[in-house]
Enzyme design. Structure first.
Site, PDB file in Angstrom:
ATOM      1  N   ARG A  16     -15.407   3.878   8.225  1.00  0.00           N
ATOM      2  CA  ARG A  16     -15.373   2.829   9.998  1.00  0.00           C
ATOM      3  C   ARG A  16     -13.512   2.829   9.437  1.00  0.00           C
ATOM      4  NH1 ARG A  16     -19.549  -1.763   8.361  1.00  0.00           N
ATOM      5  NH2 ARG A  16     -19.508  -0.525   5.949  1.00  0.00           N
ATOM      6  N   GLU A 156     -30.659  -5.706   3.082  1.00  0.00           N
ATOM      7  CA  GLU A 156     -29.491  -5.046   4.349  1.00  0.00           C
ATOM      8  C   GLU A 156     -29.813  -5.620   5.262  1.00  0.00           C
ATOM      9  OE1 GLU A 156     -26.165  -4.356   3.143  1.00  0.00           O
ATOM     10  OE2 GLU A 156     -27.205  -5.126   0.785  1.00  0.00           O
ATOM     11  N   ASN A 171     -23.517 -11.988   1.373  1.00  0.00           N
ATOM     12  CA  ASN A 171     -24.117 -11.378  -0.379  1.00  0.00           C
ATOM     13  C   ASN A 171     -22.729 -11.091   0.052  1.00  0.00           C
ATOM     14  OD1 ASN A 171     -23.933 -10.437  -2.386  1.00  0.00           O
ATOM     15  ND2 ASN A 171     -24.343  -8.375  -1.272  1.00  0.00           N
ATOM     16  N   ASN A 229     -13.783  -3.001   6.594  1.00  0.00           N
ATOM     17  CA  ASN A 229     -14.812  -1.867   6.800  1.00  0.00           C
ATOM     18  C   ASN A 229     -13.697  -1.157   8.506  1.00  0.00           C
ATOM     19  OD1 ASN A 229     -16.611  -2.329   4.900  1.00  0.00           O
ATOM     20  ND2 ASN A 229     -17.739  -3.814   6.478  1.00  0.00           N
ATOM     21  N   TYR A 368      31.523   2.727   5.028  1.00  0.00           N
ATOM     22  CA  TYR A 368      30.368   3.374   4.271  1.00  0.00           C
ATOM     23  C   TYR A 368      31.066   3.905   3.011  1.00  0.00           C
ATOM     24  CZ  TYR A 368      27.606   6.306   0.955  1.00  0.00           C
ATOM     25  OH  TYR A 368      27.129   6.781   0.703  1.00  0.00           O
ATOM     26  N   ALA A 382      38.369  -2.049   7.593  1.00  0.00           N
ATOM     27  CA  ALA A 382      37.974  -1.447   8.601  1.00  0.00           C
ATOM     28  C   ALA A 382      37.995  -0.016   8.771  1.00  0.00           C
ATOM     29  CB  ALA A 382      37.635  -1.460  10.689  1.00  0.00           C
ATOM     30  N   ASN A 388      32.234  10.562  -0.761  1.00  0.00           N
ATOM     31  CA  ASN A 388      31.209  10.861  -2.120  1.00  0.00           C
ATOM     32  C   ASN A 388      30.151  11.535  -1.937  1.00  0.00           C
ATOM     33  OD1 ASN A 388      28.829  10.402  -0.236  1.00  0.00           O
ATOM     34  ND2 ASN A 388      27.355   9.169  -1.580  1.00  0.00           N
ATOM     35  N   TYR A 389      29.941  12.796  -1.325  1.00  0.00           N
ATOM     36  CA  TYR A 389      29.088  13.590  -1.291  1.00  0.00           C
ATOM     37  C   TYR A 389      30.006  14.936  -0.890  1.00  0.00           C
ATOM     38  CZ  TYR A 389      24.489  16.610  -1.138  1.00  0.00           C
ATOM     39  OH  TYR A 389      23.895  18.020  -0.520  1.00  0.00           O
ATOM     40  N   ALA A 425      46.988   2.594   5.581  1.00  0.00           N
ATOM     41  CA  ALA A 425      46.218   3.169   6.893  1.00  0.00           C
ATOM     42  C   ALA A 425      45.960   3.752   7.214  1.00  0.00           C
ATOM     43  CB  ALA A 425      45.956   2.128   8.051  1.00  0.00           C
TER      44      ALA A 425
END
Ligand code: UD1
Ligand code: CA
Length: 476
Positions: A16, A156, A171, A229, A368, A382, A388-389, A425
């Site tokens: 269900r 049931e 139950n 359910n 970043y 700013a 980094n990659y 800068a």
């Protein structure tokens, strides 16, 4: 609880739910529903937990491991009685009592399990059964009682007539059994019923045949017996647990401005005098200290936010740590292993990943910072970006204490900037800079006087400016 083991029935697919994933792996407030059941058992003091798994068992293994549980595989889902039989085969021979739980009933509480164990012991019963009186009992097995108040049968819904269906005591599917009784009687179950399944509930009749009793324990809070359910019931259970979680935080001294618009998962902790503003989601293992302020729209996952921190609106944290008194956001993003030092500032549109920023450092706008180590009281201007990659590997940027980084700087990592240095800068830094140095990497500025008048006068006209006369001697 000594010599008490738990079996969690969790092998069904749960048709269900209309899902490819097994029902018990669906999450309620951040954890799989079966996790909540196991946690209740563990908090009730039960150390051995056996998970009966079948459909999609891989997706439940994480939960099994977290509780150091055992797995019993039920190859074919022949009913709850058969599932219990699989489970019992993995229960340690030392256990004298067995608590059977439904993996799809996550609202069960440890205290209730303890009272269920106590009730069985007191009456020396074959079993005790947790029941609930529901306004709408549809779908559950109904509890028929003997004149002495003990359980006569569990029927049931599909097997019962109109009289049975009118009974509102249901139950829960949670029981405590005398182990020897269980072992003796599980093999005797038959599938003579509407679903052609082995019903665990038929053990009631077998107990009476042995001259034993089955004692009912009515849950004080009927919500506790809810089984899930469908997705509808999943959403309802989530809402109930969320309300309880928020209530507990309020009681412990946390201000939650708008409880109806705040989402807090089960394992999150928040210290007293913290304020949670509307639209906040606190997820996973997040820990918030005292006196923090989490402003509108923040999403904080598996992070540690220390005392007095302020997370300004719409900041998103995952796997981060923010130390005492730091200020983050609005619109900041802290990714895994971001570690923001005491009193530091991270401003709008700043992303930090796998980097430590020292005490009192600032990156207030548009930056970043990845794979970096920034010292104390450094100022990141700013538009600063750590490159980094290089397309293949990640490299580190190290920035010393008190470094001043001018706006729009790129650090092409690996690169190290000594303490107290200044980066002018607009620099592209590709080589290390020693302490106290000034590093510049711009081309020198050139100014061509009156160039616009000579070459582009139409631009001035377009802007409605008068076109000035060129000074004498300046050629056209
Ligand atoms: C069961 C009870 C019912 C009770 C209800 C409470 C029986 C016969 N019925 O009905 O009286 O009111 O729970 O929620 O016990 N499972 C297995 N293997 C199986 C079948 C089920 O592991 O072969 C697991 C399911 O994954 C689930 C739990 O047992 O976690 C209950 O099974 P489910 O099919 O949902 O039982 P209900 O029809 O809800
Ligand atoms: Ca069920």
């Amino acid at each position: 609880m000594k010599r008490v083991s738990a079996i969690i029935l969790a092998a069904g697919l749960g048709k269900r739910m209309k899902s490819a994933m097994p029902k018990v792996a669906h999450t309620v407030l951040g954890n799989p529903m079966v996790w909540h059941v196991a946690r209740a058992a563990r908090e009730a003091g039960i150390s051995e937990i056996v998970f009966v798994l079948g459909h999609g068992r891989e997706s439940v293994m994480g939960t099994v491991e977290r509780f150091g549980g055992k797995v019993a595989v039920q190859e074919r889902q022949l009913g709850t009685g058969d599932a219990a039989r699989s489970g019992l085969s993995a229960v340690s021979p030392r256990a004298r009592e067995v608590v059977v739980l439904c993996g799809d009933a996550p609202l069960i509480r440890p205290r209730t399990l303890r009272s269920l164990v106590a009730a069985r012991r007191k009456k020396k019963a074959a079993a005790s059964v947790l029941t609930g009186i529901l306004p709408d009992p549809a779908g559950y097995g109904r509890v028929l009682r003997n004149p002495d108040g003990n359980v006569a049968r569990i029927v049931e819904e599909r097997d019962g007539d109109a009289t049975v269906r009118r009974i509102r005591e249901v139950n829960s599917g949670t029981y405590v059994f005398d182990r020897a009784f269980l072992a003796r009687n599980l093999p005797r179950l038959t599938d003579v019923n509407a679903q052609r399944e082995l019903y665990l509930t038929d053990l009631v009749v077998q107990a009476l045949e042995e001259g034993k009793v089955v004692v009912p324990v009515v849950a004080g809070d009927p919500d506790e017996v809810r089984g899930i359910n469908s997705r509808r019931e999943l959403a309802e259970a989530t809402a109930l647990l969320l309300r309880a979680k928020i209530g507990a935080l309020l009681d412990s001294g946390v201000t939650i401005v708008d409880p109806g618009r705040t989402y807090v998962e089960t394992e999150v902790s928040v210290g007293a005098d913290s304020i949670i503003e509307p639209g906040v989601a606190l997820l996973g293992s997040t820990r918030i200290g005292r006196g923090a302020r989490i402003q509108a729209g923040c999403v904080v996952e598996n992070s540690r936010v220390e005392d007095g921190v302020r997370l300004q609106p719409y900041s998103v944290l995952s796997g981060a740590r923010v130390r005492k008194g730091a200020i983050v956001g609005p619109f900041a993003r802290l990714r895994p292993e971001a570690d923001i030092g005491e009193g530091a500032h991270i401003g709008n549109f700043v992303e930090v990943k796998k980097s430590r920023l020292g005490k009192g450092s600032k990156a207030n706008h548009l930056a970043y910072i990845g794979d970096s180590l920034v010292g104390r009281k450094a100022n990141i201007g700013a538009g600063t970006i750590t490159c980094n990659y290089d397309g293949i590997a990640k490299h580190r940027t190290i920035i010393g204490d008190g470094v001043f980084v001018g706006s729009d700087t790129q650090f092409v990592a690996p690169v190290t900037i000594g303490k107290g240095a200044i980066i002018g800068a607009g620099a592209t830094i590709t080589q290390d800079v020693p302490p106290y140095a000034l590093a510049l990497s711009r081309v020198e500025q050139k100014v061509l006087a009156n160039w616009v008048i000579r070459k582009k006068p139409e631009l001035l006209a377009k802007a409605g400016l008068k076109i000035p006369k060129l000074p004498k001697g300046e050629a056209k």
